[in-house]
Design a protein around this motif. Structure first.
Motif, short mmCIF file in Angstrom:
data_model
loop_
_atom_site.label_atom_id
_atom_site.label_comp_id
_atom_site.label_asym_id
_atom_site.label_seq_id
_atom_site.Cartn_x
_atom_site.Cartn_y
_atom_site.Cartn_z
N GLU A 176 -21.85 -3.87 10.69
CA GLU A 176 -22.42 -4.77 11.46
C GLU A 176 -22.28 -5.18 13.20
OE1 GLU A 176 -20.45 -8.03 8.82
OE2 GLU A 176 -20.71 -6.82 6.46
N ASN A 177 -21.30 -4.47 13.29
CA ASN A 177 -21.11 -3.97 15.08
C ASN A 177 -20.30 -5.43 15.79
OD1 ASN A 177 -23.00 -2.06 15.61
ND2 ASN A 177 -24.61 -3.41 15.13
N HIS A 178 -18.95 -5.77 14.41
CA HIS A 178 -17.81 -6.45 15.00
C HIS A 178 -17.28 -5.57 15.93
CE1 HIS A 178 -17.78 -9.67 12.32
NE2 HIS A 178 -18.75 -9.70 11.75
N PRO A 179 -17.07 -6.53 17.32
CA PRO A 179 -16.50 -5.97 18.03
C PRO A 179 -14.98 -5.52 17.44
CG PRO A 179 -17.04 -7.93 19.01
CD PRO A 179 -17.74 -7.89 17.53
N HIS A 180 -14.28 -5.02 18.29
CA HIS A 180 -12.90 -5.40 17.71
C HIS A 180 -11.87 -4.52 19.12
CE1 HIS A 180 -12.28 -0.54 17.59
NE2 HIS A 180 -13.56 -1.43 17.38
N HIS A 181 -10.40 -5.16 19.09
CA HIS A 181 -9.11 -4.38 19.64
C HIS A 181 -8.64 -3.23 19.47
CE1 HIS A 181 -6.47 -5.26 22.79
NE2 HIS A 181 -5.60 -5.06 22.51
N GLY A 182 -8.77 -2.92 18.22
CA GLY A 182 -8.48 -1.65 17.83
C GLY A 182 -8.17 -1.53 15.98
N ILE A 183 -8.13 -1.35 15.30
CA ILE A 183 -8.36 -1.24 14.12
C ILE A 183 -7.65 0.30 13.35
CG2 ILE A 183 -9.32 -1.02 11.95
CD1 ILE A 183 -11.46 -2.61 12.92
N ILE A 184 -6.82 0.25 12.61
CA ILE A 184 -5.71 1.32 12.35
C ILE A 184 -6.06 0.76 10.43
CG2 ILE A 184 -3.22 2.59 11.90
CD1 ILE A 184 -2.25 0.78 14.10
N LEU A 185 -6.98 1.93 9.84
CA LEU A 185 -7.42 2.08 9.06
C LEU A 185 -6.17 2.97 8.52
CD1 LEU A 185 -8.78 1.19 6.28
CD2 LEU A 185 -10.67 2.99 7.52
N LEU A 186 -5.89 2.48 7.19
CA LEU A 186 -5.29 3.63 6.40
C LEU A 186 -5.46 3.68 5.04
CD1 LEU A 186 -1.12 0.99 6.82
CD2 LEU A 186 -1.89 3.55 8.40
N ARG A 187 -6.03 5.08 4.90
CA ARG A 187 -6.09 5.88 3.96
C ARG A 187 -5.43 6.97 3.15
NH1 ARG A 187 -9.42 4.28 1.23
NH2 ARG A 187 -10.67 5.25 0.93
N LEU A 188 -4.68 6.05 2.21
CA LEU A 188 -2.93 7.20 2.17
C LEU A 188 -2.97 6.61 0.42
CD1 LEU A 188 0.05 5.41 3.84
CD2 LEU A 188 -1.72 7.32 4.81
N ASP A 189 -2.97 8.29 0.25
CA ASP A 189 -2.75 8.61 -1.43
C ASP A 189 -1.69 7.83 -1.94
OD1 ASP A 189 -4.81 10.45 -1.09
OD2 ASP A 189 -3.97 12.07 -0.93
N ASP A 190 -1.14 7.38 -1.33
CA ASP A 190 0.35 6.95 -1.72
C ASP A 190 0.31 5.11 -1.27
OD1 ASP A 190 2.70 5.27 -2.04
OD2 ASP A 190 3.55 7.65 -2.02
N GLU A 191 -0.09 4.06 -1.70
CA GLU A 191 -0.10 3.08 -1.70
C GLU A 191 1.09 2.47 -1.65
OE1 GLU A 191 -2.37 0.81 -0.31
OE2 GLU A 191 -3.56 3.09 -0.44
N ARG A 192 2.48 3.23 -1.64
CA ARG A 192 4.03 2.25 -1.49
C ARG A 192 4.20 2.06 0.03
NH1 ARG A 192 7.76 6.41 -4.31
NH2 ARG A 192 6.35 7.71 -3.26
N ALA A 193 4.76 0.67 0.56
CA ALA A 193 5.38 -0.06 1.98
C ALA A 193 6.20 1.56 2.13
CB ALA A 193 6.02 -0.41 2.03
N THR A 194 6.93 2.58 1.92
CA THR A 194 7.88 3.64 2.35
C THR A 194 6.53 4.41 2.93
OG1 THR A 194 7.22 4.24 0.18
CG2 THR A 194 9.58 3.11 1.36
N ALA A 195 5.43 4.85 2.06
CA ALA A 195 4.13 5.76 2.41
C ALA A 195 4.00 5.24 4.24
CB ALA A 195 3.01 6.08 1.84
N LYS A 196 3.20 3.87 3.50
CA LYS A 196 2.93 3.38 4.95
C LYS A 196 3.68 3.25 6.10
CE LYS A 196 0.04 0.25 2.05
NZ LYS A 196 -0.42 -1.59 1.37
#
Length: 119
Positions: free
Chosen positions: A65-85
C-alpha cells in the motif's frame, strides 16, 4: 533519542522495558487501545516514532500500500513471550540502533534484516 510506538500486540512489558532504558515510548495498549494499523503507521510517520510490532500486516501496509514510515521493527519470533521480545530488542538496540530510523527491520531468532524506506 529514538522514540518508539509499541503496538498493542507487542505488549506493555516491552513498553516498560524501553522506558526503563530511557526511550520515549507510546504504548498503544495503554494509550490508544483499538487503534487501526493505518492510524498507527500514520501517527508513527507524522510524529517520527519507530513502530515496534509483531503484526506482519505492517509489511503489507508498507510494501503493497506504499505507506510512508519513520521506521518499523517487526518481531518475527518463535517465542512470543515478553522476555523473548525484550531480549531480541536488547540485542537489536545494542548492535543496530544507529540504522533503525527509516528502515523496515525484521528480527527473527537467527538474524536481523533491513530494508530501506519505500517512497
Amino acid at each position: 533519542m529514538m522514540r518508539f510506538i509499541v503496538d498493542e500486540c507487542t505488549g506493555t512489558k516491552v513498553a516498560n522495558f524501553l522506558r526503563n532504558q530511557g526511550y520515549e515510548v507510546f504504548s498503544v495498549y495503554e494509550q490508544a487501545r483499538g487503534s487501526t494499523d493505518t492510524e498507527l503507521i500514520h501517527k508513527a510517520c507524522t510524529e517520527n516514532w519507530i513502530l515496534i510490532t509483531n503484526d506482519k500486516d505492517f509489511g503489507e501496509k508498507v510494501y503493497r500500500e506504499n505507506h510512508p514510515h519513520h521506521g518499523i521493527i517487526l518481531l518475527r519470533l518463535d517465542d512470543e513471550r515478553a522476555t523473548a521480545k525484550i531480549a531480541a530488542l536488547e540485542h537489536l538496540l545494542a548492535s543496530y540502533a544507529a540504522v533503525l530510523p527509516e528502515k523496515f527491520t525484521v528480527v527473527t531468532p537467527k538474524n536481523v534484516r533491513f530494508a530501506g524506506r519505500v517512497s
